[in-house]
Design an enzyme around this catalytic site. Sequence first.
Site, PDB file in Angstrom:
ATOM      1  NE  ARG A  59      33.151  19.279  45.274  1.00 18.34           N
ATOM      2  CZ  ARG A  59      33.360  20.589  45.330  1.00 18.34           C
ATOM      3  NH1 ARG A  59      33.194  21.327  44.263  1.00 18.34           N
ATOM      4  NH2 ARG A  59      33.734  21.156  46.456  1.00 18.34           N
ATOM      5  CB  THR A  90      35.508  31.840  47.147  1.00 18.10           C
ATOM      6  OG1 THR A  90      36.483  31.015  46.472  1.00 18.10           O
ATOM      7  CG2 THR A  90      36.228  32.950  47.890  1.00 18.10           C
ATOM      8  N   GLY A 101      29.615  21.260  44.862  1.00 18.02           N
ATOM      9  CA  GLY A 101      30.130  21.965  46.035  1.00 18.02           C
ATOM     10  C   GLY A 101      29.102  22.921  46.615  1.00 18.02           C
ATOM     11  CG  ASP A 102      30.697  26.321  48.670  1.00 19.56           C
ATOM     12  OD1 ASP A 102      31.336  25.875  47.693  1.00 19.56           O
ATOM     13  OD2 ASP A 102      31.002  27.374  49.251  1.00 19.56           O
ATOM     14  CB  THR A 135      33.897  30.234  43.849  1.00 18.36           C
ATOM     15  OG1 THR A 135      33.901  28.826  43.921  1.00 18.36           O
ATOM     16  CG2 THR A 135      32.493  30.740  43.767  1.00 18.36           C
TER      17      THR A 135
HETATM   18  N1  ASP Z   1      33.717  26.633  46.757  1.00 19.69           N
HETATM   19  C1  ASP Z   1      34.038  26.055  45.472  1.00 19.69           C
HETATM   20  C2  ASP Z   1      33.652  24.615  45.429  1.00 19.69           C
HETATM   21  O1  ASP Z   1      33.842  23.934  46.424  1.00 19.69           O
HETATM   22  C3  ASP Z   1      35.462  26.146  45.121  1.00 19.69           C
HETATM   23  C4  ASP Z   1      36.035  27.511  45.117  1.00 19.69           C
HETATM   24  O2  ASP Z   1      35.566  28.397  45.831  1.00 19.69           O
HETATM   25  O3  ASP Z   1      37.000  27.673  44.376  1.00 19.69           O
HETATM   26  O4  ASP Z   1      33.227  24.144  44.399  1.00 19.69           O
END
Ligand code: ASP
Length: 322
Positions: free
Chosen positions: A216, A239, A218-219, A188
């Site tokens: 999906r 991240t 994510g955060d 991220t």
């Molecule tokens: N936090 C991100 C996600 O779960 C992934 C990442 O930080 O690379 O989508």
Amino acid sequence: MNAIPVIAIHGGAGTIVRAALKSDAEARYHAALAEILRAVERLLADGGSALDAVTEAVRLLENCPLFNAGHGAVFTSAGTHELDASIMDGATLEAGAVSCVTRLKNPVLAARRVLDVSEHVMFTAAGAEAFAAAQGLEFVEPSYFHTDARYEQWQKARGASGTMLDHDAATLAAGEDDPLDPAKKFGTVGAVALDAHGHLAAATSTGGMTNKQIGRVGDAPMIGAGCYANDATCAVSTTGTGEMFMRMLAAYDVAAQMEYRGLPLEVAARDVVMNKLPRIDGRGGLIAVDAKGNVTLPFNTEGMYRGFARVGEQPFTAIYRT
Ligand code: ASP
């Protein structure tokens, strides 16, 4: 008197590929981070707002193929790209986010438009793209997001089982060109800033995890998990393993510990990254700034692409532990 404005950015966290270390690859990451920091430092020096600073920093990170957001995003299990982004204004607590967008050149600009003009906080998929189109934002063909390095990662990840964090998957593929073990890094991007008026802002953008299932989320686009800003406490961008950051409300937890426990920024951030997240196997890191201009960049992996610049000072950039 207000503190000196500052911008901090990250481009993902992960494991160092010692054997594959190549100084020119390292130098490329340092140069990309420093160039973005200098551009945003100028914006802040000219009186730009923290909100504009994080928008611009993340837009530039999205456009850079070295990082897993925008151009350079990872592949889903269907060989497509689904991008997530969010932004929050610490002065007003207004926020905007988009998730699962596939054709928007800069998802962070869509998140910013949501914050600016919409009564809602998050739009997803087709609805997010319809909103962005109505706002006149730039669309690209899905092929814009294709990079050979991420394609190779995806091919390897399909052979393995399940999803992979960008930097984890990248190691499996062509780690030689990436100082962090692509099999163990998160991709991220994010930014936090303090402006000359004492306001804070945060923004986060991602392609998610390599080989993730369609749909999906994510955060990164979730306010409180991957992004949070409140002038009263701090601005945070994260991240890492998104599911754990969501379960921990990681970004908000830093602010909450400052507010409820009276902890200083660095102590609150360290508690989340070094104590709370590891308890549920959460790996990654975050960047955070408070209204006094304190900056902290903790991570529980071996490295994290990161840096910050205070107006009038040279940017600091780093990959490994210092
Ligand atoms: N936090 C991100 C996600 O779960 C992934 C990442 O930080 O690379 O989508």
